[in-house]
Design a protein around this motif. Structure first.
Motif, mmCIF file in Angstrom:
data_model
loop_
_atom_site.group_PDB
_atom_site.id
_atom_site.type_symbol
_atom_site.label_atom_id
_atom_site.label_comp_id
_atom_site.label_asym_id
_atom_site.label_seq_id
_atom_site.Cartn_x
_atom_site.Cartn_y
_atom_site.Cartn_z
ATOM 1 N N TYR A 95 -0.348 -6.113 16.502
ATOM 2 C CA TYR A 95 0.296 -6.044 15.037
ATOM 3 C C TYR A 95 -0.114 -6.623 13.671
ATOM 4 C CZ TYR A 95 4.505 -4.956 18.511
ATOM 5 O OH TYR A 95 4.878 -4.003 19.923
ATOM 6 N N MET A 96 -1.266 -6.438 14.413
ATOM 7 C CA MET A 96 -1.879 -7.536 12.642
ATOM 8 C C MET A 96 -2.517 -6.430 11.750
ATOM 9 S SD MET A 96 -2.804 -10.839 15.252
ATOM 10 C CE MET A 96 -3.885 -11.888 14.334
ATOM 11 N N ASN A 97 -2.483 -5.265 11.581
ATOM 12 C CA ASN A 97 -3.441 -4.615 11.306
ATOM 13 C C ASN A 97 -2.790 -5.104 9.184
ATOM 14 O OD1 ASN A 97 -0.734 -3.573 10.879
ATOM 15 N ND2 ASN A 97 -1.042 -1.754 10.485
ATOM 16 N N GLY A 98 -1.298 -5.239 8.704
ATOM 17 C CA GLY A 98 -1.222 -5.467 7.728
ATOM 18 C C GLY A 98 -1.220 -4.944 5.947
ATOM 19 N N VAL A 99 -1.346 -3.114 6.674
ATOM 20 C CA VAL A 99 -1.650 -1.865 5.619
ATOM 21 C C VAL A 99 -0.733 -1.279 5.171
ATOM 22 C CG1 VAL A 99 -4.379 -3.634 5.264
ATOM 23 C CG2 VAL A 99 -2.952 -1.285 6.982
ATOM 24 N N VAL A 100 -0.549 -0.975 4.254
ATOM 25 C CA VAL A 100 -0.069 0.547 3.846
ATOM 26 C C VAL A 100 -0.416 0.964 4.514
ATOM 27 C CG1 VAL A 100 0.707 2.147 1.962
ATOM 28 C CG2 VAL A 100 0.083 -0.616 1.942
ATOM 29 N N PRO A 101 0.500 1.435 6.187
ATOM 30 C CA PRO A 101 0.178 2.676 6.964
ATOM 31 C C PRO A 101 0.146 4.359 6.429
ATOM 32 C CG PRO A 101 2.620 2.417 6.706
ATOM 33 C CD PRO A 101 2.434 1.827 6.072
ATOM 34 N N SER A 102 -0.777 4.420 7.085
ATOM 35 C CA SER A 102 -1.504 5.873 6.969
ATOM 36 C C SER A 102 -0.547 6.993 7.805
ATOM 37 C CB SER A 102 -2.802 7.090 6.815
ATOM 38 O OG SER A 102 -3.437 5.509 6.652
ATOM 39 N N GLU A 103 -0.428 8.353 7.491
ATOM 40 C CA GLU A 103 0.437 8.538 8.460
ATOM 41 C C GLU A 103 0.053 8.735 10.318
ATOM 42 O OE1 GLU A 103 1.564 13.732 9.339
ATOM 43 O OE2 GLU A 103 -0.493 13.433 7.939
ATOM 44 N N SER B 72 13.925 0.426 1.615
ATOM 45 C CA SER B 72 14.184 0.381 -0.362
ATOM 46 C C SER B 72 12.497 0.324 -0.050
ATOM 47 C CB SER B 72 14.113 -0.811 -0.739
ATOM 48 O OG SER B 72 15.381 -1.564 -0.746
ATOM 49 N N TRP B 73 11.469 -0.677 0.382
ATOM 50 C CA TRP B 73 9.982 -0.857 0.270
ATOM 51 C C TRP B 73 9.378 0.847 0.999
ATOM 52 C CZ3 TRP B 73 5.584 0.850 3.703
ATOM 53 C CH2 TRP B 73 4.036 0.760 3.185
ATOM 54 N N CYS B 74 9.821 1.520 1.641
ATOM 55 C CA CYS B 74 9.811 3.176 2.439
ATOM 56 C C CYS B 74 9.751 3.897 0.892
ATOM 57 C CB CYS B 74 10.445 3.269 3.671
ATOM 58 S SG CYS B 74 10.277 2.981 5.067
ATOM 59 N N PHE B 75 11.041 4.103 0.226
ATOM 60 C CA PHE B 75 12.206 4.466 -0.503
ATOM 61 C C PHE B 75 11.069 4.699 -1.613
ATOM 62 C CE2 PHE B 75 15.807 5.067 2.405
ATOM 63 C CZ PHE B 75 15.549 6.343 2.652
ATOM 64 N N GLU B 76 10.832 3.023 -2.050
ATOM 65 C CA GLU B 76 10.169 2.850 -3.815
ATOM 66 C C GLU B 76 8.561 3.250 -3.595
ATOM 67 O OE1 GLU B 76 12.507 -0.593 -4.327
ATOM 68 O OE2 GLU B 76 14.059 0.446 -4.988
ATOM 69 N N GLU B 77 8.140 2.671 -2.709
ATOM 70 C CA GLU B 77 6.614 2.143 -2.365
ATOM 71 C C GLU B 77 5.729 3.249 -1.444
ATOM 72 O OE1 GLU B 77 4.588 0.201 -3.982
ATOM 73 O OE2 GLU B 77 7.306 -0.361 -4.598
ATOM 74 N N LEU B 78 6.378 3.424 -0.352
ATOM 75 C CA LEU B 78 5.686 4.605 0.371
ATOM 76 C C LEU B 78 6.353 6.280 0.054
ATOM 77 C CD1 LEU B 78 4.028 4.079 3.064
ATOM 78 C CD2 LEU B 78 5.882 4.647 3.987
ATOM 79 N N HIS B 79 7.728 5.994 -0.875
ATOM 80 C CA HIS B 79 8.049 7.385 -1.260
ATOM 81 C C HIS B 79 8.272 8.712 -0.255
ATOM 82 C CE1 HIS B 79 7.133 6.320 -5.182
ATOM 83 N NE2 HIS B 79 5.297 5.595 -4.931
ATOM 84 N N VAL B 80 8.981 8.123 0.825
ATOM 85 C CA VAL B 80 8.789 8.775 1.741
ATOM 86 C C VAL B 80 10.556 9.136 1.707
ATOM 87 C CG1 VAL B 80 8.102 7.938 3.746
ATOM 88 C CG2 VAL B 80 10.658 6.975 3.519
ATOM 89 N N HIS B 81 10.984 10.238 1.717
ATOM 90 C CA HIS B 81 12.165 11.053 1.178
ATOM 91 C C HIS B 81 13.333 10.774 2.721
ATOM 92 C CE1 HIS B 81 15.769 13.933 0.569
ATOM 93 N NE2 HIS B 81 15.055 14.966 1.641
#
Length: 186
Positions: free
Chosen positions: A57-65, A120-129
């Motif tokens: 749980y300690m990665n703390g980075v924007v996830p890749s696919e 909010s983060w998913c839609f605004e930063e990760l740009h998911v649909h």
């Protein structure tokens, strides 16, 4: 997408931040408690195994696919639980959200507040649909959180997973970016 560190994310009452070694006591509190893990895939984790368990749980980075990002949910300087997002498909711009809270962190609205901010983060930063929430059908408290987030029930899968020695039903909720934006317009 590069694996950039995630800066702490603030809500009205909470700070969502990367998990750190000092969070170990809360991981013990959560994952050694049968009531907390009742509807999770893992069973109770022995105290001596929790540091290894916690390390994922300690990665703390924007996830890749295909990867998860789990953030500690902090209230007044204390970790209360986790909110997590899996970037499940880059091609289809899909993510999954989840949350786990210690007994001290339950029934205060922290899960809803933290998950709302992560949507909010998913839609605004990760740009998911589209973001889904998958829960064990008996997990009524998590189902209430998903409803409060504005997610709609899409499916009730009967006996689709063998978990902890029994067949479990799974309920799937989802929200799309246009639905989320309509809820938060104005």
């Amino acid at each position: 997408m590069t694996s950039a560190p995630v800066d702490p994310i603030k809500t009205t009452r909470l700070i969502l931040r990367p998990v750190v070694a000092d969070d170990l006591p809360v991981f013990v509190e959560m994952y050694s408690n049968p009531d907390v893990v009742r509807y999770l895939y893992n069973d109770v984790v022995a105290a001596d195994e929790i540091p290894t368990f916690m390390s994922r749980y300690m990665n703390g980075v924007v996830p890749s696919e295909g990867e998860w990002l789990s953030l500690a949910v902090e209230y007044q300087g204390e970790m209360m639980g986790l909110v997590s997002v899996c970037y499940s498909s880059a091609e289809h711009r899909q993510a999954e959200i989840g949350f786990t809270f210690s007994p001290r962190g339950q029934r205060h609205g922290f899960a809803t507040e933290a998950a709302q901010r992560m949507l909010s983060w998913c839609f605004e930063e990760l740009h998911v649909h589209r973001v889904v929430g998958r829960i064990e059908a008996r997990n009524q408290r998590s189902e209430q959180v998903l409803k409060r987030l504005g997610m709609r029930k899409e499916a009730h899968l009967v006996q689709n997973e063998w978990v902890k020695g029994e067949w479990n039903d799974e309920v799937i909720y989802a929200i799309t970016e246009p639905e989320w934006r309509a809820l938060h317009a104005g």
